[in-house]
Enzyme design. Structure first.
Site, PDB file in Angstrom:
ATOM      1  N   HIS A  82      35.221  26.641  49.407  1.00  0.00           N
ATOM      2  CA  HIS A  82      35.133  26.037  50.658  1.00  0.00           C
ATOM      3  C   HIS A  82      35.505  24.784  50.330  1.00  0.00           C
ATOM      4  CE1 HIS A  82      34.867  30.221  52.280  1.00  0.00           C
ATOM      5  NE2 HIS A  82      35.289  30.543  50.707  1.00  0.00           N
ATOM      6  N   HIS A 211      37.835  36.321  42.178  1.00  0.00           N
ATOM      7  CA  HIS A 211      37.185  37.890  42.694  1.00  0.00           C
ATOM      8  C   HIS A 211      35.927  39.073  41.674  1.00  0.00           C
ATOM      9  CE1 HIS A 211      39.917  36.775  47.022  1.00  0.00           C
ATOM     10  NE2 HIS A 211      38.123  35.794  46.650  1.00  0.00           N
TER      11      HIS A 211
END
Length: 344
Positions: A82, A211
Site C-alpha cells: 500500500h 493472500h
C-alpha cells in the site's frame, strides 16, 4: 487428479516457455539470487557504515510482534504494498492527519484496515536511539515487510532487501483511491494498476500469493457470496456457505458490522503456495484472486506456482525487491523523518 494437473502444467509450460511473463514460469525451482543493488540508487547493506545494526534492530522488533500475533506480520507485508503503490515506496502511508492535511493516505478507505503502524513506530524509535537521523521510515517499512515474510514462511522466503529510500512529504487519500486496486478488480484493471508502477503480469500473480496469510473483512468479498451475481458463480459452494455463516454470525454476535475471516483456512499463519491451490479450487476470497484464472498466461502461472516446489518462493523474493524499488525518493525529493507519522 494431481497427476493430470501436473501433466497439463508441463504441457502448457513447454508450449508457452518464455512468454509467461517477467522471469518466465519454466520448471526450474531454483530461486533467483538476491541482487546487490536495485533501482533508484538502492543497495543491499546500505546502512553498513552509518548504522550497521539497522536491519537487526528492525528484525528484532518485527520478530517480537509476529510472535505475539502472526496477523501483524501479514499486515506489514500489506503495508509495503500500500505504501509503494501510492507516491512510491516513501513511507507516505505512515503520515498522520494534520491541520494542513486532514486526509492523508492512511485515512483512505482501502487503508483503514492496515496494520503494523505501531511496529514501525517501535522500530524507528529504536533506530533513532542507536543511529539518530540515519534510517528512513520508508526503509523501515521495506525491512519490516521482508522480515515478516521470512518469519511467516518459516525462512522459506528469505532475501536481502536493498535500502536507501528517502521519506516523502506528500500523502493524499485521493491518490490511494486512484492507485490501489480494490479486491473486486478484474484482470484488466489489476494488470493496468501494476503496469502503472512498472510491474508486470508475473509480478501480479506472484505478489498475490501474499493472500495466503492474514484476514479479510467480509465486505471485501461479499460480491462473490451472492449466487445471483455472475461474479459469485466461481466460488466453491461449500466455502461460500461457510463464509456466509461466519460473516453473519460474527456480525450478529456483536463482532462488528464488517467481520473478518481467514484468507487461507488451510495454512492461515504460513506464507506459502497454498494460495494458488485455493485459487484453483475456487477457495480464494476475492474477485481479484479468481481473476487470475481468466487468461491463459495467468492461469498457467497459478498452476505452476501451485504444483512446482520452490518456484513461487524464488519468484516472490524477486518480486518483493522489484516492488520495493517503485518510485523511490532521492535527493531533494525526500527526507529522513525523525518521527514516521509527521514530516520534519
Amino acid at each position: 487428479m494431481a497427476t493430470k494437473l501436473l501433466a497439463a502444467v508441463i504441457t502448457v509450460l513447454a508450449l508457452l516457455g518464455h512468454v509467461m511473463g517477467q522471469g518466465g514460469y519454466g520448471p526450474s525451482p531454483s530461486p533467483s539470487p538476491s541482487p546487490s543493488a536495485s533501482g533508484g540508487g538502492l543497495a543491499v547493506g546500505y546502512y553498513d557504515s552509518v548504522c550497521p545494526n539497522a536491519e537487526e534492530i528492525v528484525r528484532g522488533v518485527v520478530r517480537n510482534a509476529v510472535a505475539q500475533d502472526a496477523g501483524v506480520g501479514a499486515g506489514l507485508i500489506r503495508l509495503l504494498f500500500h505504501d509503494c503503490f501510492v507516491q512510491g515506496c516513501d513511507g507516505s502511508v505512515l503520515l498522520d492527519a494534520t491541520a494542513a492535511n486532514t486526509q492523508p493516505e492512511k485515512l483512505a478507505p482501502p487503508n483503514l484496515s492496515l496494520r503494523g503502524f505501531e511496529v514501525i513506530d517501535e522500530a524507528k524509535a529504536a533506530l533513532e536511539a542507536a543511529c539518530p537521523g540515519d534510517v528512513s521510515c520508508a526503509d523501515v517499512v521495506a525491512f519490516a515487510a521482508r522480515d515478516a515474510t521470512v518469519l511467516l514462511s518459516g525462512s522459506g522466503v528469505d532475501f536481502a532487501m536493498p535500502a536507501g529510500r528517502l521519506d516523502g512529504r506528500v500523502s493524499l487519500a485521493s491518490e490511494a483511491l486512484g492507485f490501489l486496486p480494490p479486491p473486486t478488480s478484474n484482470l484488466s484493471a489489476l494488470t493496468a494498476s501494476f503496469a502503472a508502477k512498472g510491474l508486470g503480469v508475473g509480478d501480479l500473480v506472484v505478489l498475490s500469493g501474499a493472500h495466503s496469510v492474514g484476514r479479510s473483512h467480509c465486505s471485501s468479498f461479499s460480491d462473490r457470496l451472492n449466487s445471483s451475481s455472475s461474479s459469485g458463480s466461481d466460488i466453491n459452494p461449500a466455502l461460500a456457505a461457510s463464509l456466509t455463516q461466519q460473516c453473519s454470525a460474527n456480525a450478529s454476535s456483536g463482532g462488528g458490522g464488517d467481520p473478518t475471516v481467514l484468507q487461507d483456512a488451510v495454512t492461515p499463519d504460513v506464507l506459502d503456495r497454498q494460495y494458488y491451490t485455493n485459487v484453483l479450487n475456487g477457495s480464494a476470497l476475492f474477485t481479484s484472486d479468481a481473476a487470475l484464472l481468466t487468461s491463459l498466461e495467468t492461469k498457467v502461472a497459478v498452476l505452476a506456482n501451485a504444483i512446482i516446489p520452490g518456484l513461487w518462493e524464488g519468484k516472490f523474493r524477486a518480486a518483493m525487491v522489484r516492488m520495493a524499488a517503485v518510485e523511490v525518493k532521492s535527493g531533494a525529493g525526500g527526507e529522513i523523518r525523525k518521527n514516521c507519522r509527521v514530516v520534519n
